[in-house]
Design a protein around this motif. Sequence first.
Motif, PDB file in Angstrom:
ATOM      1  N   SER A 188       2.281   5.186  -7.359  1.00 54.48           N
ATOM      2  CA  SER A 188       0.998   4.843  -7.961  1.00 54.48           C
ATOM      3  C   SER A 188       1.120   3.663  -8.922  1.00 54.48           C
ATOM      4  O   SER A 188       0.135   2.996  -9.215  1.00 54.48           O
ATOM      5  CB  SER A 188       0.404   6.054  -8.682  1.00 54.48           C
ATOM      6  OG  SER A 188       1.055   6.276  -9.910  1.00 54.48           O
ATOM      7  N   THR A 189       2.332   3.414  -9.404  1.00 55.84           N
ATOM      8  CA  THR A 189       2.484   2.302 -10.352  1.00 55.84           C
ATOM      9  C   THR A 189       3.114   1.081  -9.703  1.00 55.84           C
ATOM     10  O   THR A 189       2.747  -0.046 -10.018  1.00 55.84           O
ATOM     11  CB  THR A 189       3.373   2.724 -11.542  1.00 55.84           C
ATOM     12  OG1 THR A 189       4.625   3.183 -11.037  1.00 55.84           O
ATOM     13  CG2 THR A 189       2.722   3.840 -12.328  1.00 55.84           C
ATOM     14  N   LEU A 223       7.730  14.873  -7.279  1.00 58.21           N
ATOM     15  CA  LEU A 223       6.446  14.256  -7.596  1.00 58.21           C
ATOM     16  C   LEU A 223       6.606  12.905  -8.285  1.00 58.21           C
ATOM     17  O   LEU A 223       5.701  12.073  -8.257  1.00 58.21           O
ATOM     18  CB  LEU A 223       5.661  15.178  -8.537  1.00 58.21           C
ATOM     19  CG  LEU A 223       4.709  16.190  -7.930  1.00 58.21           C
ATOM     20  CD1 LEU A 223       4.092  17.012  -9.043  1.00 58.21           C
ATOM     21  CD2 LEU A 223       3.622  15.477  -7.134  1.00 58.21           C
ATOM     22  N   GLY A 224       7.759  12.712  -8.893  1.00 58.65           N
ATOM     23  CA  GLY A 224       8.012  11.443  -9.571  1.00 58.65           C
ATOM     24  C   GLY A 224       7.849  10.260  -8.633  1.00 58.65           C
ATOM     25  O   GLY A 224       7.422   9.173  -9.037  1.00 58.65           O
ATOM     26  N   GLN A 225       8.187  10.486  -7.351  1.00 59.62           N
ATOM     27  CA  GLN A 225       8.049   9.413  -6.357  1.00 59.62           C
ATOM     28  C   GLN A 225       6.591   9.044  -6.140  1.00 59.62           C
ATOM     29  O   GLN A 225       6.267   7.893  -5.868  1.00 59.62           O
ATOM     30  CB  GLN A 225       8.647   9.859  -5.021  1.00 59.62           C
ATOM     31  CG  GLN A 225      10.139  10.069  -5.062  1.00 59.62           C
ATOM     32  CD  GLN A 225      10.902   8.765  -4.924  1.00 59.62           C
ATOM     33  OE1 GLN A 225      10.486   7.874  -4.207  1.00 59.62           O
ATOM     34  NE2 GLN A 225      12.003   8.646  -5.639  1.00 59.62           N
ATOM     35  N   LEU A 226       5.703  10.037  -6.243  1.00 62.83           N
ATOM     36  CA  LEU A 226       4.273   9.766  -6.121  1.00 62.83           C
ATOM     37  C   LEU A 226       3.812   8.918  -7.311  1.00 62.83           C
ATOM     38  O   LEU A 226       3.056   7.952  -7.158  1.00 62.83           O
ATOM     39  CB  LEU A 226       3.482  11.074  -6.061  1.00 62.83           C
ATOM     40  CG  LEU A 226       1.965  10.942  -6.197  1.00 62.83           C
ATOM     41  CD1 LEU A 226       1.372  10.139  -5.049  1.00 62.83           C
ATOM     42  CD2 LEU A 226       1.301  12.317  -6.269  1.00 62.83           C
ATOM     43  N   ILE A 227       4.294   9.286  -8.481  1.00 64.07           N
ATOM     44  CA  ILE A 227       3.936   8.537  -9.686  1.00 64.07           C
ATOM     45  C   ILE A 227       4.440   7.103  -9.557  1.00 64.07           C
ATOM     46  O   ILE A 227       3.738   6.139  -9.881  1.00 64.07           O
ATOM     47  CB  ILE A 227       4.532   9.225 -10.930  1.00 64.07           C
ATOM     48  CG1 ILE A 227       3.974  10.634 -11.056  1.00 64.07           C
ATOM     49  CG2 ILE A 227       4.259   8.415 -12.184  1.00 64.07           C
ATOM     50  CD1 ILE A 227       2.464  10.739 -11.010  1.00 64.07           C
ATOM     51  N   ARG A 251      -1.887  -0.704  -4.143  1.00 62.98           N
ATOM     52  CA  ARG A 251      -2.978   0.216  -3.835  1.00 62.98           C
ATOM     53  C   ARG A 251      -2.415   1.582  -3.457  1.00 62.98           C
ATOM     54  O   ARG A 251      -1.442   1.672  -2.702  1.00 62.98           O
ATOM     55  CB  ARG A 251      -3.804  -0.297  -2.644  1.00 62.98           C
ATOM     56  CG  ARG A 251      -4.533  -1.607  -2.885  1.00 62.98           C
ATOM     57  CD  ARG A 251      -5.717  -1.444  -3.834  1.00 62.98           C
ATOM     58  NE  ARG A 251      -6.428  -2.690  -4.005  1.00 62.98           N
ATOM     59  CZ  ARG A 251      -6.114  -3.638  -4.903  1.00 62.98           C
ATOM     60  NH1 ARG A 251      -5.078  -3.465  -5.703  1.00 62.98           N
ATOM     61  NH2 ARG A 251      -6.827  -4.750  -4.991  1.00 62.98           N
ATOM     62  N   LEU A 252      -3.060   2.625  -3.981  1.00 60.03           N
ATOM     63  CA  LEU A 252      -2.745   3.995  -3.568  1.00 60.03           C
ATOM     64  C   LEU A 252      -4.048   4.626  -3.084  1.00 60.03           C
ATOM     65  O   LEU A 252      -5.010   4.722  -3.834  1.00 60.03           O
ATOM     66  CB  LEU A 252      -2.170   4.797  -4.747  1.00 60.03           C
ATOM     67  CG  LEU A 252      -1.972   6.295  -4.498  1.00 60.03           C
ATOM     68  CD1 LEU A 252      -0.885   6.543  -3.465  1.00 60.03           C
ATOM     69  CD2 LEU A 252      -1.620   7.026  -5.796  1.00 60.03           C
ATOM     70  N   ILE A 253      -4.079   5.034  -1.823  1.00 62.98           N
ATOM     71  CA  ILE A 253      -5.298   5.597  -1.244  1.00 62.98           C
ATOM     72  C   ILE A 253      -5.043   7.063  -0.883  1.00 62.98           C
ATOM     73  O   ILE A 253      -4.057   7.366  -0.208  1.00 62.98           O
ATOM     74  CB  ILE A 253      -5.723   4.829   0.035  1.00 62.98           C
ATOM     75  CG1 ILE A 253      -5.515   3.319  -0.106  1.00 62.98           C
ATOM     76  CG2 ILE A 253      -7.161   5.167   0.419  1.00 62.98           C
ATOM     77  CD1 ILE A 253      -6.409   2.618  -1.067  1.00 62.98           C
ATOM     78  N   SER A 254      -5.927   7.961  -1.313  1.00 63.00           N
ATOM     79  CA  SER A 254      -5.752   9.398  -1.058  1.00 63.00           C
ATOM     80  C   SER A 254      -6.610   9.866   0.109  1.00 63.00           C
ATOM     81  O   SER A 254      -7.769   9.461   0.236  1.00 63.00           O
ATOM     82  CB  SER A 254      -6.182  10.216  -2.287  1.00 63.00           C
ATOM     83  OG  SER A 254      -5.385   9.903  -3.386  1.00 63.00           O
ATOM     84  N   TYR A 307       1.512  15.788   0.036  1.00 60.45           N
ATOM     85  CA  TYR A 307       1.395  16.768  -1.053  1.00 60.45           C
ATOM     86  C   TYR A 307       0.390  17.828  -0.610  1.00 60.45           C
ATOM     87  O   TYR A 307      -0.332  17.650   0.369  1.00 60.45           O
ATOM     88  CB  TYR A 307       0.924  16.029  -2.313  1.00 60.45           C
ATOM     89  CG  TYR A 307       1.021  16.805  -3.618  1.00 60.45           C
ATOM     90  CD1 TYR A 307       2.091  17.648  -3.895  1.00 60.45           C
ATOM     91  CD2 TYR A 307       0.035  16.666  -4.604  1.00 60.45           C
ATOM     92  CE1 TYR A 307       2.173  18.332  -5.100  1.00 60.45           C
ATOM     93  CE2 TYR A 307       0.117  17.349  -5.822  1.00 60.45           C
ATOM     94  CZ  TYR A 307       1.185  18.183  -6.058  1.00 60.45           C
ATOM     95  OH  TYR A 307       1.261  18.856  -7.256  1.00 60.45           O
ATOM     96  N   LEU A 354      -1.542   8.792  -0.104  1.00 56.95           N
ATOM     97  CA  LEU A 354      -1.320  10.187  -0.471  1.00 56.95           C
ATOM     98  C   LEU A 354      -2.087  11.045   0.532  1.00 56.95           C
ATOM     99  O   LEU A 354      -3.305  10.906   0.662  1.00 56.95           O
ATOM    100  CB  LEU A 354      -1.826  10.441  -1.899  1.00 56.95           C
ATOM    101  CG  LEU A 354      -1.899  11.893  -2.376  1.00 56.95           C
ATOM    102  CD1 LEU A 354      -0.513  12.532  -2.403  1.00 56.95           C
ATOM    103  CD2 LEU A 354      -2.532  11.972  -3.772  1.00 56.95           C
ATOM    104  N   TYR A 410       0.832  -1.201   0.000  1.00 61.82           N
ATOM    105  CA  TYR A 410       0.000   0.000   0.000  1.00 61.82           C
ATOM    106  C   TYR A 410       0.868   1.253   0.000  1.00 61.82           C
ATOM    107  O   TYR A 410       1.952   1.275   0.576  1.00 61.82           O
ATOM    108  CB  TYR A 410      -0.876   0.052   1.260  1.00 61.82           C
ATOM    109  CG  TYR A 410      -2.172  -0.707   1.153  1.00 61.82           C
ATOM    110  CD1 TYR A 410      -2.189  -2.096   1.217  1.00 61.82           C
ATOM    111  CD2 TYR A 410      -3.389  -0.040   0.994  1.00 61.82           C
ATOM    112  CE1 TYR A 410      -3.383  -2.799   1.126  1.00 61.82           C
ATOM    113  CE2 TYR A 410      -4.580  -0.731   0.907  1.00 61.82           C
ATOM    114  CZ  TYR A 410      -4.584  -2.108   0.970  1.00 61.82           C
ATOM    115  OH  TYR A 410      -5.762  -2.798   0.880  1.00 61.82           O
TER     116      TYR A 410
END
Lengths: 96, 123, 130
Positions: C119-120, C112-116, C124-127, C40, C6, C3
């Motif tokens: 996400s890949t 922000l690349g780390q967030l991308i 699971r990515l939960i905001s 973020y 964000l 997991y």
Amino acid sequence: MVLHILNRSPSMSRVFQQALDAMGTDDRLLLIEDGVQGALPQLIPYLEPVLGRLFVLKEDLVSRALEGHCDARAIVVDVDGFVSLTEEADKTVSWF
Amino acid sequence: MTGLSGGDLLVILRHAPHGSSWLKEGLDTALVAAAFGQRVSLLFMGDGVMALLPGQGSGPLGQKGTQPTLQMLEMYDIDSLWVEHQALLERGLNDMSLSVDATRIEKDAISRLLAEHTQILNF
Amino acid sequence: MQYALLVQGSPYSYQASHSALRFAQAVVRRGHSLTAVFFYHDGVYNAARLAAPPQDEPHLYDAWAQLHREHDTELLVCIAAALRRGLMDERESSRHGKAGHSLEPPFILTGLGQLIEASTAYDRLISFSP
């Protein structure tokens, strides 16, 4: 199946409509934070299209003294149930 | 509407420019994702459609708007742009020409757009 | 499952950070791996090292740090969102000629690349947003 997570009350914000518009027929909606107010009998009609796949977070109901006031058609889950819903979903979208 | 394209990431933009940083930060995320080789789509939904009005400028203190970022989308190969038709109609903006070439999407197709992307970030 | 979260809400102003933390604790309790939390928007304030909430309130900063300590969860802070809000580590602080720093490990400034990537790379990515 997409799990949609909504933290706004339908009495305060129209964001719920965006969530409903974006939901597919198998998608589920989980109400958290101020969103749990949507499970009140007077407000649940706004979420009528997703009854049966409408969930509401127990801890956020309890802290607001709303647990006993919920419409029985909203399925109450605790935070473990929240995680479990995310396990079952392909992805999640948060509406705020 | 035909040819709903899938992709790796769908960024949903629901906030108008200038009032908050959501639109700007959402667009920044899209650009970075594209720079990382992701196939990115944008959906302008609700107040997010305000981003597409031509003629926007900086704020009174020189705060940057989002118009310059929109013009960069093409350079980043982000060409899957969708705008919620209903939101344009509700705001009386449907007859305006938009500042970038976005395809109008009907309400009942939005869930399909979400389903056809691997990941969704909502701003 | 792996997991990532964000977090975009300012701590103590909105419930978002509390919700995220409570979810994070449940994720690890259920045997999943919480690989990263990405901060973020106003969520970057979670990384303010001088946060001093009253003793009878949850200490979000310490709780995030504890997640890192016990579960190796990466605490990633968007550098662009952080710097303009006055959150910087020692390196950025000296680069900008500032007298002190407001962010330190285990919180890490990153792009922000780390967030991308989160996400890949993860299941699971939960905001959690305000």
